[in-house]
Design a protein around this motif. Structure first.
Motif, PDB file in Angstrom:
ATOM      1  N   GLN A 233      35.860  40.708  38.540  1.00  0.00           N
ATOM      2  CA  GLN A 233      35.479  39.678  39.499  1.00  0.00           C
ATOM      3  C   GLN A 233      36.714  38.988  40.097  1.00  0.00           C
ATOM      4  N   ILE A 234      37.807  38.991  39.371  1.00  0.00           N
ATOM      5  CA  ILE A 234      39.006  38.307  39.895  1.00  0.00           C
ATOM      6  C   ILE A 234      39.728  39.199  40.910  1.00  0.00           C
ATOM      7  N   GLU A 235      39.766  40.500  40.636  1.00  0.00           N
ATOM      8  CA  GLU A 235      40.348  41.398  41.653  1.00  0.00           C
ATOM      9  C   GLU A 235      39.503  41.297  42.934  1.00  0.00           C
ATOM     10  N   ALA A 236      38.172  41.321  42.767  1.00  0.00           N
ATOM     11  CA  ALA A 236      37.283  41.227  43.933  1.00  0.00           C
ATOM     12  C   ALA A 236      37.542  39.922  44.682  1.00  0.00           C
ATOM     13  N   GLY A 237      37.599  38.818  43.953  1.00  0.00           N
ATOM     14  CA  GLY A 237      37.829  37.506  44.576  1.00  0.00           C
ATOM     15  C   GLY A 237      39.164  37.465  45.304  1.00  0.00           C
ATOM     16  N   VAL A 255      31.151  45.709  43.030  1.00  0.00           N
ATOM     17  CA  VAL A 255      31.200  44.366  42.435  1.00  0.00           C
ATOM     18  C   VAL A 255      29.790  43.980  41.983  1.00  0.00           C
ATOM     19  N   ILE A 256      29.723  42.940  41.153  1.00  0.00           N
ATOM     20  CA  ILE A 256      28.424  42.356  40.816  1.00  0.00           C
ATOM     21  C   ILE A 256      28.407  40.990  41.518  1.00  0.00           C
ATOM     22  N   PRO A 257      27.701  40.896  42.670  1.00  0.00           N
ATOM     23  CA  PRO A 257      27.782  39.661  43.477  1.00  0.00           C
ATOM     24  C   PRO A 257      27.504  38.381  42.685  1.00  0.00           C
ATOM     25  N   LYS A 258      26.610  38.473  41.672  1.00  0.00           N
ATOM     26  CA  LYS A 258      26.275  37.289  40.862  1.00  0.00           C
ATOM     27  C   LYS A 258      27.540  36.720  40.192  1.00  0.00           C
TER      28      LYS A 258
END
Ligand code: EPZ
Length: 430
Positions: A233-237, A255-258
């Protein structure tokens, strides 16, 4: 020494695929040695901290077969040693997960005290408290965390502070303790849930991960499994914020949007559009950002690991913003570097007061730690002119092929290791 050299000003367009979560993978690799059967782990990020941990696991005798850069098979039946100490393992924080794993399985461990990013004092008292409550003797001497137990017994443990590391470590040991352990005030981060799911797939009995109270009934043996790690989630962010800063339109895939809700909420507040799909998010930004307030909190709050990236966005947003860091007291070390790029930021205690400027200007900066390094890359992508980010060793601890992924989105960034190549890049992009 390797550096990123960046020519800012290119908006980002296209698609990027996110890798497996580093902080879940580190704990899962450690937990994999808790069975004598072969465990297969997929969606592993190919980053430095993972490779250091795999090497340490191999050094104590486990068989590690790297099927491909993102898949590994581990067999812990060959472990002869419960002492983990080498110059590399001392530099990563996640070495502490081997304590819980070895203690659970062998009732004994000696592991070099954790290092990791210098983002504030990083005590391990809660880990010690948990192991002691389960009946273990804990001692720190000669730089080693030594723990042993005649019998590891399930018990009630209240964590005085929400800690990801302590929650996971206690959960691992408790998975093979006698009887029932209850962890209260447990961390709820997605990677806590992922580690619990992984242990359960090996035959553990863990309930409640993702809530404040985790209940674990110890089992005698764990067995083989095949498991795929959740997306990072941090790479995605970090990619989502890069698009926000440069402007553009990017689909962030796998990603898992949640897991990204806090990050997404802040992007919308600063004026971006975010569209959620089943396993992707699309970020659209015109590069014009508005001020806001943010406070880091344990999950589901805004993650401390996104705090530097958020500050970089707010540094070029209209008006005055504040960023409050409530997890680690020393996570503003990038502020001086950002100031050299034209940012106006004043830090008072754990609050950064940010007056937005229209643009950053390229400069030579040092990455003080992993996430701050990534944040400086974002600043470079949005800046006028050339930025050189030194000490990218830190960034490579947690981001796989960052420069390649950004280049595929249209960014002008290269990894170089000498002045000649740096100048070549500058000539090429000028
Ligand atoms: C994990 O660190 C992550 N590291 C960090 O990621 C992340 O910033 C942090 O969790 C918070 O989400 C790994 O997973 C390897 P904590 P950890 O225990 O486990 C205090 C990154 O960039 N505390 O949740 O060390 C502590 O001081 C990194 O990927 C105690 O007081 O963090 C902090 O204030 C950096 N006593 C708070 O709890 C303890 O025994 C949360 O720390 C343990 C922690």
């Amino acid at each position: 020494m390797e550096q990123y050299v960046i020519k800012g000003g290119s908006p980002l367009y296209g698609e990027v695929v996110i890798g497996g979560a580093k902080n879940a993978a580190l704990a899962i690799l450690a937990a994999a040695i808790m069975t004598d059967e072969t465990v297969t782990i997929d969606n592993l990020p190919n980053v430095r901290d993972i490779n250091v941990l795999l090497h340490a696991i191999e050094e104590i005798g486990a068989h590690v077969e790297r099927v491909n850069p993102h898949k590994v098979k581990i067999n812990g039946s060959f472990i002869q040693d419960v002492i983990v100490d080498n110059e590399f393992i001392r530099k990563i924080r996640a070495s502490y997960y081997l304590i819980g794993a070895l203690l659970g399985k062998y009732k004994r461990a000696e592991v070099a005290l954790p290092g990791g990013c210098d983002i504030g004092s990083r005590p391990i008292d809660l880990h010690m408290k948990g192991f002691r409550a389960m009946g273990a003797t804990v001692d720190i001497s000669h730089g080693l965390f030594k723990v042993s137990a005649e019998q590891l017994k399930g018990t009630h443990i209240y964590l005085d502070k929400v800690s990801v590391g302590a929650t996971i470590n206690i959960m691992m040991a408790a998975a093979m303790a006698e009887g029932k352990t209850v962890i209260e005030n447990a961390a709820k981060e997605p990677h806590v849930v992922d580690v619990a799911n992984f242990l359960n797939s090996m035959g553990a009995n863990i309930r409640g991960a993702g809530t404040d109270v985790i209940r674990i009934v110890g089992v005698e043996k764990l067995h083989k499994t095949e498991y795929s790690i959740i997306p990072d989630q941090i790479e995605a962010g970090t990619f989502m914020f890069a698009v926000a800063a440069t402007g553009g339109d990017v689909l962030v895939k796998n990603v898992i949007p949640k897991h990204l809700e806090a990050t997404t909420a802040k992007l919308i507040e600063v004026g971006c559009q975010v569209e959620e799909f089943d396993d992707a998010v699309r970020v659209v930004s015109n590069g014009k950002l508005q001020h806001t307030q943010v406070t880091t909190l344990p999950y589901p709050g805004f993650p401390t690991d996104m705090q530097p990236q958020m500050a970089v966005l707010l540094g070029i947003a209209s008006g005055t913003s504040t960023v409050t860091e409530s997890i680690f007291e020393n996570r503003f070390k990038y502020v001086d570097e950002l100031t050299r790029m034209g940012a106006e930021i004043k830090v008072e205690s754990n609050i950064a007061i940010i007056t937005g400027v229209p643009k950053y200007t390229g400069a030579r900066v040092n990455a003080p730690d992993l996430r701050a390094g990534a944040a400086l890359v974002i600043a470079g992508l949005a800046a006028d002119g050339i930025t050189v980010v030194d000490d990218i060793y830190y960034v490579e601890r947690g981001y796989e092929a960052l420069e390649e992924k950004l280049t595929s989105l249209g960014a002008k960034i290269e990894k170089v290791d000498n002045e000649k190549d740096l100048q070549k890049f500058v000539l090429k992009v000028s």
